[in-house]
Design a protein around this motif. Structure first.
Motif, PDB file in Angstrom:
ATOM      1  N   ASN A 117       0.839  -1.202   0.000  1.00 51.64           N
ATOM      2  CA  ASN A 117       0.000   0.000   0.000  1.00 51.64           C
ATOM      3  C   ASN A 117       0.875   1.254   0.000  1.00 51.64           C
ATOM      4  OD1 ASN A 117      -1.603   2.238   1.202  1.00 51.64           O
ATOM      5  ND2 ASN A 117      -3.214   0.686   1.343  1.00 51.64           N
ATOM      6  N   ILE A 118       0.638   2.152  -0.959  1.00 48.69           N
ATOM      7  CA  ILE A 118       1.452   3.370  -1.080  1.00 48.69           C
ATOM      8  C   ILE A 118       1.326   4.245   0.166  1.00 48.69           C
ATOM      9  CG2 ILE A 118      -0.393   4.587  -2.332  1.00 48.69           C
ATOM     10  CD1 ILE A 118       3.395   5.076  -2.803  1.00 48.69           C
ATOM     11  N   ARG A 119       0.165   4.255   0.813  1.00 47.70           N
ATOM     12  CA  ARG A 119      -0.006   5.056   2.032  1.00 47.70           C
ATOM     13  C   ARG A 119       0.880   4.528   3.148  1.00 47.70           C
ATOM     14  NH1 ARG A 119      -2.706   5.377   6.755  1.00 47.70           N
ATOM     15  NH2 ARG A 119      -3.556   3.272   6.615  1.00 47.70           N
ATOM     16  N   HIS A 120       0.932   3.213   3.274  1.00 54.20           N
ATOM     17  CA  HIS A 120       1.795   2.613   4.297  1.00 54.20           C
ATOM     18  C   HIS A 120       3.265   2.907   4.004  1.00 54.20           C
ATOM     19  CE1 HIS A 120      -1.592  -0.610   4.768  1.00 54.20           C
ATOM     20  NE2 HIS A 120      -1.965   0.596   5.173  1.00 54.20           N
ATOM     21  N   TYR A 121       3.611   2.820   2.741  1.00 59.81           N
ATOM     22  CA  TYR A 121       4.993   3.089   2.329  1.00 59.81           C
ATOM     23  C   TYR A 121       5.406   4.519   2.698  1.00 59.81           C
ATOM     24  CZ  TYR A 121       8.838   4.063  -0.940  1.00 59.81           C
ATOM     25  OH  TYR A 121      10.040   4.467  -1.502  1.00 59.81           O
ATOM     26  N   GLN A 122       4.529   5.466   2.415  1.00 55.62           N
ATOM     27  CA  GLN A 122       4.838   6.871   2.717  1.00 55.62           C
ATOM     28  C   GLN A 122       4.944   7.098   4.225  1.00 55.62           C
ATOM     29  OE1 GLN A 122       1.547   8.615   0.581  1.00 55.62           O
ATOM     30  NE2 GLN A 122       2.747   8.927  -1.288  1.00 55.62           N
ATOM     31  N   SER A 123       4.086   6.436   5.009  1.00 55.78           N
ATOM     32  CA  SER A 123       4.159   6.567   6.468  1.00 55.78           C
ATOM     33  C   SER A 123       5.453   5.962   7.005  1.00 55.78           C
ATOM     34  CB  SER A 123       2.951   5.891   7.124  1.00 55.78           C
ATOM     35  OG  SER A 123       1.762   6.604   6.851  1.00 55.78           O
ATOM     36  N   LEU A 124       5.897   4.864   6.409  1.00 50.10           N
ATOM     37  CA  LEU A 124       7.155   4.242   6.825  1.00 50.10           C
ATOM     38  C   LEU A 124       8.343   5.149   6.521  1.00 50.10           C
ATOM     39  CD1 LEU A 124       6.480   0.562   5.710  1.00 50.10           C
ATOM     40  CD2 LEU A 124       6.828   1.330   8.066  1.00 50.10           C
ATOM     41  N   ILE A 125       8.305   5.810   5.366  1.00 51.86           N
ATOM     42  CA  ILE A 125       9.370   6.767   5.022  1.00 51.86           C
ATOM     43  C   ILE A 125       9.401   7.898   6.046  1.00 51.86           C
ATOM     44  CG2 ILE A 125      10.077   8.531   3.352  1.00 51.86           C
ATOM     45  CD1 ILE A 125      10.783   5.824   2.345  1.00 51.86           C
ATOM     46  N   SER A 126       8.225   8.415   6.400  1.00 48.73           N
ATOM     47  CA  SER A 126       8.145   9.490   7.395  1.00 48.73           C
ATOM     48  C   SER A 126       8.634   9.013   8.762  1.00 48.73           C
ATOM     49  CB  SER A 126       6.701   9.996   7.513  1.00 48.73           C
ATOM     50  OG  SER A 126       6.256  10.555   6.293  1.00 48.73           O
ATOM     51  N   THR A 127       8.308   7.760   9.112  1.00 42.33           N
ATOM     52  CA  THR A 127       8.781   7.194  10.381  1.00 42.33           C
ATOM     53  C   THR A 127      10.298   7.096  10.382  1.00 42.33           C
ATOM     54  OG1 THR A 127       6.758   5.873  10.574  1.00 42.33           O
ATOM     55  CG2 THR A 127       8.633   5.218  11.934  1.00 42.33           C
ATOM     56  N   LYS A 128      10.847   6.619   9.283  1.00 42.89           N
ATOM     57  CA  LYS A 128      12.310   6.493   9.158  1.00 42.89           C
ATOM     58  C   LYS A 128      12.991   7.848   9.342  1.00 42.89           C
ATOM     59  CE  LYS A 128      15.888   5.392   5.747  1.00 42.89           C
ATOM     60  NZ  LYS A 128      16.142   4.956   4.343  1.00 42.89           N
ATOM     61  N   ASN A 129      12.441   8.875   8.712  1.00 47.46           N
ATOM     62  CA  ASN A 129      13.033  10.217   8.837  1.00 47.46           C
ATOM     63  C   ASN A 129      12.968  10.723  10.277  1.00 47.46           C
ATOM     64  OD1 ASN A 129      13.554  10.251   6.082  1.00 47.46           O
ATOM     65  ND2 ASN A 129      11.647  11.306   5.570  1.00 47.46           N
ATOM     66  N   ALA A 130      11.836  10.468  10.949  1.00 44.91           N
ATOM     67  CA  ALA A 130      11.688  10.912  12.334  1.00 44.91           C
ATOM     68  C   ALA A 130      12.640  10.157  13.259  1.00 44.91           C
ATOM     69  CB  ALA A 130      10.238  10.721  12.793  1.00 44.91           C
ATOM     70  N   LEU A 131      12.818   8.859  13.009  1.00 42.06           N
ATOM     71  CA  LEU A 131      13.754   8.074  13.824  1.00 42.06           C
ATOM     72  C   LEU A 131      15.193   8.529  13.608  1.00 42.06           C
ATOM     73  CD1 LEU A 131      12.252   4.469  13.478  1.00 42.06           C
ATOM     74  CD2 LEU A 131      12.251   5.909  15.516  1.00 42.06           C
ATOM     75  N   ASN A 132      15.513   8.885  12.379  1.00 44.05           N
ATOM     76  CA  ASN A 132      16.849   9.429  12.117  1.00 44.05           C
ATOM     77  C   ASN A 132      17.056  10.748  12.854  1.00 44.05           C
ATOM     78  OD1 ASN A 132      18.122   7.479  10.472  1.00 44.05           O
ATOM     79  ND2 ASN A 132      16.948   8.147   8.676  1.00 44.05           N
ATOM     80  N   ASP A 133      15.963  11.507  12.984  1.00 45.69           N
ATOM     81  CA  ASP A 133      16.054  12.753  13.767  1.00 45.69           C
ATOM     82  C   ASP A 133      16.355  12.448  15.241  1.00 45.69           C
ATOM     83  OD1 ASP A 133      15.590  14.364  11.581  1.00 45.69           O
ATOM     84  OD2 ASP A 133      13.426  14.530  11.944  1.00 45.69           O
ATOM     85  N   VAL A 134      15.797  11.333  15.741  1.00 44.59           N
ATOM     86  CA  VAL A 134      16.077  10.933  17.121  1.00 44.59           C
ATOM     87  C   VAL A 134      17.570  10.603  17.269  1.00 44.59           C
ATOM     88  CG1 VAL A 134      15.608   9.252  18.943  1.00 44.59           C
ATOM     89  CG2 VAL A 134      13.734  10.065  17.498  1.00 44.59           C
ATOM     90  N   ILE A 135      18.099   9.843  16.312  1.00 39.98           N
ATOM     91  CA  ILE A 135      19.537   9.493  16.343  1.00 39.98           C
ATOM     92  C   ILE A 135      20.399  10.759  16.302  1.00 39.98           C
ATOM     93  CG2 ILE A 135      21.403   8.421  15.021  1.00 39.98           C
ATOM     94  CD1 ILE A 135      19.788   6.377  16.459  1.00 39.98           C
ATOM     95  N   ASN A 136      20.039  11.683  15.412  1.00 37.56           N
ATOM     96  CA  ASN A 136      20.797  12.945  15.315  1.00 37.56           C
ATOM     97  C   ASN A 136      20.705  13.728  16.622  1.00 37.56           C
ATOM     98  OD1 ASN A 136      21.515  12.413  12.659  1.00 37.56           O
ATOM     99  ND2 ASN A 136      19.738  13.491  11.813  1.00 37.56           N
ATOM    100  N   GLY A 137      19.536  13.693  17.246  1.00 40.53           N
ATOM    101  CA  GLY A 137      19.356  14.385  18.529  1.00 40.53           C
ATOM    102  C   GLY A 137      20.228  13.785  19.616  1.00 40.53           C
ATOM    103  N   LEU A 138      20.326  12.452  19.620  1.00 37.59           N
ATOM    104  CA  LEU A 138      21.199  11.795  20.589  1.00 37.59           C
ATOM    105  C   LEU A 138      22.666  12.172  20.358  1.00 37.59           C
ATOM    106  CD1 LEU A 138      19.576   8.212  20.678  1.00 37.59           C
ATOM    107  CD2 LEU A 138      19.550   9.902  22.517  1.00 37.59           C
ATOM    108  N   ASP A 139      23.058  12.221  19.077  1.00 36.41           N
ATOM    109  CA  ASP A 139      24.438  12.599  18.743  1.00 36.41           C
ATOM    110  C   ASP A 139      24.747  14.025  19.193  1.00 36.41           C
ATOM    111  OD1 ASP A 139      24.906  10.137  17.606  1.00 36.41           O
ATOM    112  OD2 ASP A 139      24.454  10.791  15.560  1.00 36.41           O
ATOM    113  N   MET A 140      23.766  14.899  19.051  1.00 34.86           N
ATOM    114  CA  MET A 140      23.978  16.312  19.376  1.00 34.86           C
ATOM    115  C   MET A 140      23.652  16.617  20.843  1.00 34.86           C
ATOM    116  SD  MET A 140      22.208  17.873  15.924  1.00 34.86           S
ATOM    117  CE  MET A 140      22.387  19.574  16.470  1.00 34.86           C
ATOM    118  N   GLU A 141      23.183  15.566  21.559  1.00 30.89           N
ATOM    119  CA  GLU A 141      22.830  15.712  22.973  1.00 30.89           C
ATOM    120  C   GLU A 141      21.817  16.838  23.196  1.00 30.89           C
ATOM    121  OE1 GLU A 141      26.448  16.151  25.187  1.00 30.89           O
ATOM    122  OE2 GLU A 141      27.069  14.078  24.850  1.00 30.89           O
TER     123      GLU A 141
END
Length: 460
Positions: A395-419
């Motif tokens: 489902n394209i909707r699920h795919y787009q939500s997964l992409i958005s989730t991935k980007n948000a999780l990467n933001d969490v990793i970047n936040g941890l790196d930057m403390e």
């Protein structure tokens, strides 16, 4: 109150079987008053006094006039598809009868159902989540074994369970981070940052696999776009006709007969392939043919698979090798298909076999070696991962939500790196949870639900 819930008290009615004359038709009622309304027009047993999951014979009447003899199936809440009272009326398949029965039910208090409203009610009443609800539509439209299996797996909760598990693990850490915000002055740490990083890395691995699976899922759901290409008179149209077992494309010895592309679907071993017969590739001064050639090149770039035909009676080894080099530069899987073996020189075939171990030799006109071609096509599509039972995103909707989730999780990793501070960390985690929740319907909007269920057929 959300708009989605405003009309749940109504009793809805619709034809549940396809439009058109048939032996029988099934008319479905759902809502608190479904049994009461049906009982007002039914002559037979008192439906309100009957057990759930029972069937009753009688007649449907309008002010004493018999409309039809019917069978009525009862499903009492909450043991029904919608978790409401549901009545299914099996009538004879006359369009006149169907209209008369629906009209008399409307007269006694039902209203016409909107597209997908039965499934929407099932979702709103907690029968299943949004991803499972969408799978209902996919199951109805499935026209291959692979599409059916993917939809069935999703409808039975395979995909939802994976998403739910990811979300639950993340919620635990989110609550710990949120708790720390209440004790900011004490400088306490309830959530280990190292453990959070390990969890995010784990989630990203799973989500990345789901994202990658969409290429396969899209193929399963919509078919494999497969372009049949080659120079004029290579036998492209003949091959399409041979695969379809019908004269779909015009076949002529005159070069350049196919000016535009012709498309049709073929089911090979439970997978749908959308074969596209294209204009022959050559330089031409004919304006119309030149447009066709240009479209062929565009279709080749968009294809998931290319069947490239070589005419063994009119192509040199040098030309064949040149065309193969061009195909390799496209970066799209392709099958080298040498056509017209029934008319070719044996020495040419032997030379090509020695130079190109993966080349297939066929006669489209004589329908020789087409099974070998189909087998090679299936090898290149590679459904092994799907056949092992792995979750596949279709489902394209699920795919787009997964992409958005991935980007948000990467933001969490970047936040941890930057403390970064806890409030920013919590915000990125909430975004991840939001996007995961959109998939299963834990996070919804009226617009989203309206868009999803409007694509369903009426009666489902």
């Amino acid at each position: 109150m959300s708009l989605a819930y405003q009309h749940l008290q109504d009793t809805i009615v619709a034809l549940a079987t396809p439009q058109g004359i048939g032996a029988i038709a099934v008319i479905r009622l759902s809502g608190a008053d479904a049994i009461t309304i049906a009982n007002k027009v039914f002559k037979g047993k008192n439906l309100e006094a009957q057990e759930s999951h029972t069937i009753h014979f009688g007649t449907i009447r309008d002010e004493g006039k018999i409309i039809d003899e019917v069978l009525i199936s009862l499903f009492k809440a909450p043991k029904s598809f919608t978790k409401e009272n549901v009545v299914e009326i099996s009538t004879h398949g006359s369009n006149f009868i169907i209209k008369q029965v629906i009209n008399v039910l409307l007269k006694h208090g039902a209203r016409l159902a909107k597209p997908g409203e039965f499934t929407k009610r099932a979702f709103l009443n907690g029968q299943f989540d949004l991803a499972q609800a969408e799978a209902v539509a996919d199951l109805i439209s499935a026209d291959s074994e692979a599409a059916h299996s993917a939809a069935m797996n999703q409808m039975r909760g395979g995909f939802s369970q994976e998403i739910h598990q990811l979300r639950e693990e993340l919620i635990h850490f989110a609550s710990m981070i949120e708790l720390e915000l209440d004790f900011v002055e004490e400088d306490v740490e309830f959530a280990s940052r190292d453990d959070l990083r390990k969890l995010i890395d784990k989630l990203l691995q799973v989500i990345e696999k789901l994202i990658v699976s969409f290429d396969l899922g899209n193929v399963i759901k919509n078919g494999v776009p497969t372009v049949i290409a080659g120079k004029p008179n290579a036998g492209k149209s003949t091959l399409l006709n041979a695969l379809l077992n019908e004269e779909k494309a015009i076949v002529s010895e005159i070069a350049g007969t196919t000016r535009d592309f012709i498309e049709d679907e073929i089911n090979i071993n439970g997978v749908i392939f959308r074969f596209i017969d294209t204009a022959g590739l050559r330089d031409t001064t004919d304006v119309v043919e030149a447009i066709g050639v240009s479209r062929t090149r565009e279709k080749m770039k968009q294809a998931s698979l290319i069947l490239y035909l070589f005419d063994l009676t009119d192509t040199s080894i040098q030309e064949i090798n040149q065309d193969i080099n061009k195909l390799e530069n496209l970066g799209i899987p392709f099958v080298k298909v040498a056509n017209k073996i029934d008319k070719a020189e044996a020495s040419l075939i032997d030379t090509l076999k020695s130079q190109h171990k993966d080349m297939l030799f066929i006669s489209a006109g004589k329908k020789e070696n087409l099974d070998d071609l189909k087998e090679r096509i299936m090898e290149l599509v590679n459904l092994d991962k799907f056949k092992t039972g792995s979750t596949v995103v279709t489902n394209i909707r699920h795919y787009q939500s997964l992409i958005s989730t991935k980007n948000a999780l990467n933001d969490v990793i970047n936040g941890l790196d930057m403390e970064v501070t806890n409030d920013f960390l919590a915000m990125d985690i909430r975004q991840s949870l939001h996007h995961l929740g959109e998939i299963t319907g834990e996070i919804t909007t009226d617009d989203l639900l309206a868009n999803i269920f409007s694509k369903f057929c009426i009666g489902k």
